[in-house]
Design an enzyme around this catalytic site. Structure first.
Site, PDB file in Angstrom:
ATOM      1  N   SER A 146      65.415   4.539  99.481  1.00  0.00           N
ATOM      2  CA  SER A 146      66.279   3.607  98.772  1.00  0.00           C
ATOM      3  C   SER A 146      66.228   2.298  99.521  1.00  0.00           C
ATOM      4  O   SER A 146      65.887   2.262 100.713  1.00  0.00           O
ATOM      5  CB  SER A 146      67.724   4.128  98.738  1.00  0.00           C
ATOM      6  OG  SER A 146      68.631   3.125  98.308  1.00  0.00           O
ATOM      7  N   TYR A 159      75.244   7.276 103.108  1.00  0.00           N
ATOM      8  CA  TYR A 159      74.056   7.091 102.278  1.00  0.00           C
ATOM      9  C   TYR A 159      73.017   6.255 103.015  1.00  0.00           C
ATOM     10  O   TYR A 159      71.825   6.602 103.057  1.00  0.00           O
ATOM     11  CB  TYR A 159      74.448   6.418 100.958  1.00  0.00           C
ATOM     12  CG  TYR A 159      73.363   6.431  99.914  1.00  0.00           C
ATOM     13  CD1 TYR A 159      73.086   7.592  99.197  1.00  0.00           C
ATOM     14  CD2 TYR A 159      72.616   5.297  99.626  1.00  0.00           C
ATOM     15  CE1 TYR A 159      72.087   7.624  98.226  1.00  0.00           C
ATOM     16  CE2 TYR A 159      71.618   5.303  98.666  1.00  0.00           C
ATOM     17  CZ  TYR A 159      71.361   6.474  97.970  1.00  0.00           C
ATOM     18  OH  TYR A 159      70.371   6.497  97.018  1.00  0.00           O
ATOM     19  N   LYS A 163      69.281   7.685 104.171  1.00  0.00           N
ATOM     20  CA  LYS A 163      68.061   7.104 103.621  1.00  0.00           C
ATOM     21  C   LYS A 163      67.225   6.400 104.689  1.00  0.00           C
ATOM     22  O   LYS A 163      65.988   6.370 104.600  1.00  0.00           O
ATOM     23  CB  LYS A 163      68.413   6.131 102.487  1.00  0.00           C
ATOM     24  CG  LYS A 163      68.996   6.820 101.253  1.00  0.00           C
ATOM     25  CD  LYS A 163      68.024   7.828 100.650  1.00  0.00           C
ATOM     26  CE  LYS A 163      68.532   8.429  99.358  1.00  0.00           C
ATOM     27  NZ  LYS A 163      67.569   9.369  98.737  1.00  0.00           N
TER      28      LYS A 163
END
Length: 273
Positions: A146, A159, A163
């Site tokens: 991402s 998150y 990632k």
């Protein structure tokens, strides 16, 4: 002539029940591939398989919680059994989202959940499948990262961290595979029109903002899948499919201090104590 790994592939796609994973599965089937559609939700995986079969393709649904190593090992064995040989393309796509709060305010349960799926899920996928793929004359691994892997946006601690780990793992695997027949690609999009914001653990205070962002700037999962598969065939490591992803990448790289001040300012407007 470029090797077409993505044509007539024996592919395993995790998180294939929806979003980018489903888009990858459908596109690979359209390219003549056989696809093992893995998802923690077997019903969703089955729905993807049905769409493939309706168009004359071959696919198999396999339930799999990628945060559990034993289940990923079982997935690899089931795929090899169904194909009659080892898969030659693996897409580690399964992921979840959590955000909307500062580090220190995010429940530890959310940290463990996100890291378990997003980070350990990809680690498990690479650990189990990479040795099998290296033994083939040509093969590919796509890890869905991402822009969050390098953007460090406020309110997305778990998150971002998960990632970033996936991007580092992808870069390591690519370096270790240099000169071999194994291609490694890291997909780093910004907003894609999927259900990650509605199915994840996003704080209610920022959910309307995220949904609005998706509706205004999100791109189709189908387009992202096609771009990424093309990049894998060309042995490209990084895929930043949108203009804003490439802008963030360059700003963070060449103007790190300015970027840090900008994200700090952003946090004042998006996060409420």
């Amino acid at each position: 002539m470029t090797e077409q790994i993505t044509r007539n592939a024996r592919a395993v796609v995790t998180g294939a029940g929806s979003g980018i994973g489903r888009a990858f599965a459908l596109e690979l089937a359209a390219r003549g591939g056989r696809v093992v559609c893995a998802d923690i939700d077997e019903t969703s995986a089955g729905a993807t398989v049905e769409r493939i079969r309706e168009k004359g393709g071959l696919a198999l649904a396999v339930p799999c919680d990628v945060s559990e190593l034993a289940q990923v090992e079982a997935l690899a064995d089931r795929a090899a059994e169904w194909f009659g040989e080892e898969p030659d393309l693996v897409i580690n796509n399964a992921g979840v989202g959590a955000g909307g709060k500062r580090v220190g305010e995010i429940p530890m349960a959310d940290w463990h959940w996100v890291m378990g799926v997003n980070m350990w899920g990809v680690i498990h996928g690479c650990h189990v499948f990479a040795p099998r793929l290296r033994a083939l004359p040509r093969a590919g691994i796509i890890n869905v990262c991402s822009t969050a892997s390098f953007a460090a946006a406020p309110g997305m601690g778990p998150y971002n961290a998960s990632k970033a780990a996936v991007l580092a793992l992808s870069e390591t695997l690519a370096a270790e595979s240099a000169g071999s027949g194994l291609h490694v690609t890291a997909l780093c999009p910004t907003v894609v029109k999927t259900n990650i914001f509605t199915s994840g653990r996003i704080d209610a205070s920022v959910t309307p903002l995220m949904n609005r962002w998706v509706s205004l700037t999100g791109v189709s999962a189908k387009g992202v899948a096609r771009t990424t598969l093309k990049a894998l065939d060309r042995n490209r490591l990084y895929v930043l499919p949108q203009v804003d992803a490439r802008l963030i990448w360059r700003t963070k790289r060449y103007l790190p201090a300015l970027y840090a001040r900008g994200t700090g300012l952003l946090s004042r407007f998006t996060l409420v104590s």
